[in-house]
Design an enzyme around this catalytic site. Sequence first.
Site, PDB file in Angstrom:
ATOM      1  N   GLY A 258      11.075  46.465 -16.757  1.00 21.48           N
ATOM      2  CA  GLY A 258      11.213  44.768 -17.235  1.00 21.48           C
ATOM      3  C   GLY A 258      12.169  44.110 -18.200  1.00 21.48           C
ATOM      4  O   GLY A 258      11.945  45.294 -19.411  1.00 21.48           O
ATOM      5  N   HIS A 259      12.013  43.131 -18.721  1.00 22.61           N
ATOM      6  CA  HIS A 259      12.140  42.454 -20.006  1.00 22.61           C
ATOM      7  C   HIS A 259      11.381  42.387 -21.041  1.00 22.61           C
ATOM      8  O   HIS A 259      10.285  42.387 -20.670  1.00 22.61           O
ATOM      9  CB  HIS A 259      12.842  40.863 -19.046  1.00 22.61           C
ATOM     10  CG  HIS A 259      11.306  40.308 -18.709  1.00 22.61           C
ATOM     11  ND1 HIS A 259      11.129  39.974 -17.446  1.00 22.61           N
ATOM     12  CD2 HIS A 259      10.718  39.466 -19.900  1.00 22.61           C
ATOM     13  CE1 HIS A 259       9.907  39.415 -18.196  1.00 22.61           C
ATOM     14  NE2 HIS A 259      10.188  39.371 -19.340  1.00 22.61           N
ATOM     15  N   ASN A 260      12.721  42.894 -21.753  1.00 21.85           N
ATOM     16  CA  ASN A 260      11.327  43.128 -23.577  1.00 21.85           C
ATOM     17  C   ASN A 260      11.021  44.099 -23.578  1.00 21.85           C
ATOM     18  O   ASN A 260      10.868  44.481 -24.353  1.00 21.85           O
ATOM     19  CB  ASN A 260      10.994  41.324 -23.566  1.00 21.85           C
ATOM     20  CG  ASN A 260      11.610  40.430 -23.736  1.00 21.85           C
ATOM     21  OD1 ASN A 260      12.821  40.175 -24.172  1.00 21.85           O
ATOM     22  ND2 ASN A 260      10.567  39.163 -23.213  1.00 21.85           N
ATOM     23  N   SER A 278       7.551  43.203 -21.229  1.00 22.32           N
ATOM     24  CA  SER A 278       7.661  43.245 -23.549  1.00 22.32           C
ATOM     25  C   SER A 278       6.559  44.094 -22.838  1.00 22.32           C
ATOM     26  O   SER A 278       5.503  44.184 -24.113  1.00 22.32           O
ATOM     27  CB  SER A 278       6.517  41.366 -23.230  1.00 22.32           C
ATOM     28  OG  SER A 278       7.699  40.560 -22.824  1.00 22.32           O
TER      29      SER A 278
END
Length: 368
Positions: A258-260, A278
Site C-alpha cells: 500500500g501507499h507510504n 504507512s
Amino acid sequence: MPHTIAQIAQTLGLQAEGALDLTITHAAEPTQAGPDALAMAMNPKYAAGLSAGQAQAAMLWAGADWRALGLKAAIFAPRPRWAMAGVSEILDPGYDFGGGIHPQSCIHPSAEIGEGAQIGPFTSIGARTRIGPNARIAANVTIAEDVVIGADAIIHAGARIGARCRIGARYIGQPNSVVGGCGFSFVTPEPSGAEDVRATLSGERQLRQQKWQRIQSLGAVEIGDDVEVGANSSVDRGTIRNTVIGSGTKIDSICQIGHNVQIGEDCMMCGMAGIAGSARIGNRVLLAGKVAVNDNIFIGDDVIVGGASRVFTNVPAGRTMLGDPATRLETQMQIRKVLRRLPRIAAQVAGLQAAVFGTQKSDKSGQE
C-alpha cells in the site's frame, strides 16, 4: 549451452568426482533425466529415481556413493537449495528480448536509453525517463514520464511503471507487475461509519450517506538495487512521501504493497501477502503467503511471520509470529493445543453439569 561437470563444479565451488569432462546441457529430475542431463538428486529419497532415468551425472548429497548409483560422474551439494540456485543460474537459457530497440516501440524523444538496452515492440517509454545500460524490456511494457531505472534491469511483458518512480540496478519486474499505481486512499466530508467503528471498537455507529473523495497520490515509489516484484503484484505510490522498498527485497506474485509503506533491505514477501498503507517493515523480514499487515504499524528487523497470519500490532525485532491475530510462535502453539482440547473440555463440563444438577443444562442457544 553445454557445460562439463568440471566447469559446473568449479563455478559453484563444489567437489566433483568421476568423468569430469562429461558434458551436460540441462538439469532434470532423476526419473526424466537423459544422458545429457544433470539429474538433481540431492536427497537420498530421490536416489531410486536415478535407475528409472538415463542420467550419467547427478548432483548428489554429500557422501553419496555415486558408483553404486550407476553414474559416471557426480557433484556433491552439502547445502542442496544453495547448489540449486547456482545450477539454475548456470543452466538458465534466459529470455529472448530481441536485439536493440524494436521499431514498433514508442519512446519519447526526451527519454534517455542506456547503451546495450533492448526494448520490445509496443513498449512505451515516457518523457524524460532514463533507462540504464543493458536493460532488457519486453513487449507491451509501459514506463511513464520522469522514471529512472538502473543498469541491467529485466522488465517482462505487460509490466507497468508509473511516473516519477526511481528503481535501482538489476531490478526484475515480472509480467503484469505494477509499480507506482495510485494509492487506495479516500475520505468522506463527515466521519464515515468505518471511522466510527475504528475509534470506538464498537458496532454502534451513526448511519449517514457517504460520498468518497479520493486523496491524490503526490509521492512516487523508490526501489533499491536487486529487487524483484512478482507477476500481478502492485506497489502503490505514496500520498506525500514515497513508498520505499529496500535493496535486495524479493516480492512474490499477487502481493499488494500500500501507499507510504516502507520496506527494508533483503526482505521476502510471499504470494498473496499484503501490507496496508504507512506500515513500516524492517530489514530481513519474511512475510509468508497470505500474511496481512495492518496499516500504520511497525515490524522490526529479522521478524518471520508464518503463513496466513494477520498482524495487527507492532512486532519487536527478531520475533517469530503466527496466527490470527498474530502472536509469538510459542504462544500460538499453546493456543492451538488448547483449541484441540476444547471438545473434550466441553464434554467434561457437560458431565459435571449432569452430576451436579441431575440433568444437562442448556443455554438459550441450545448449546450445552
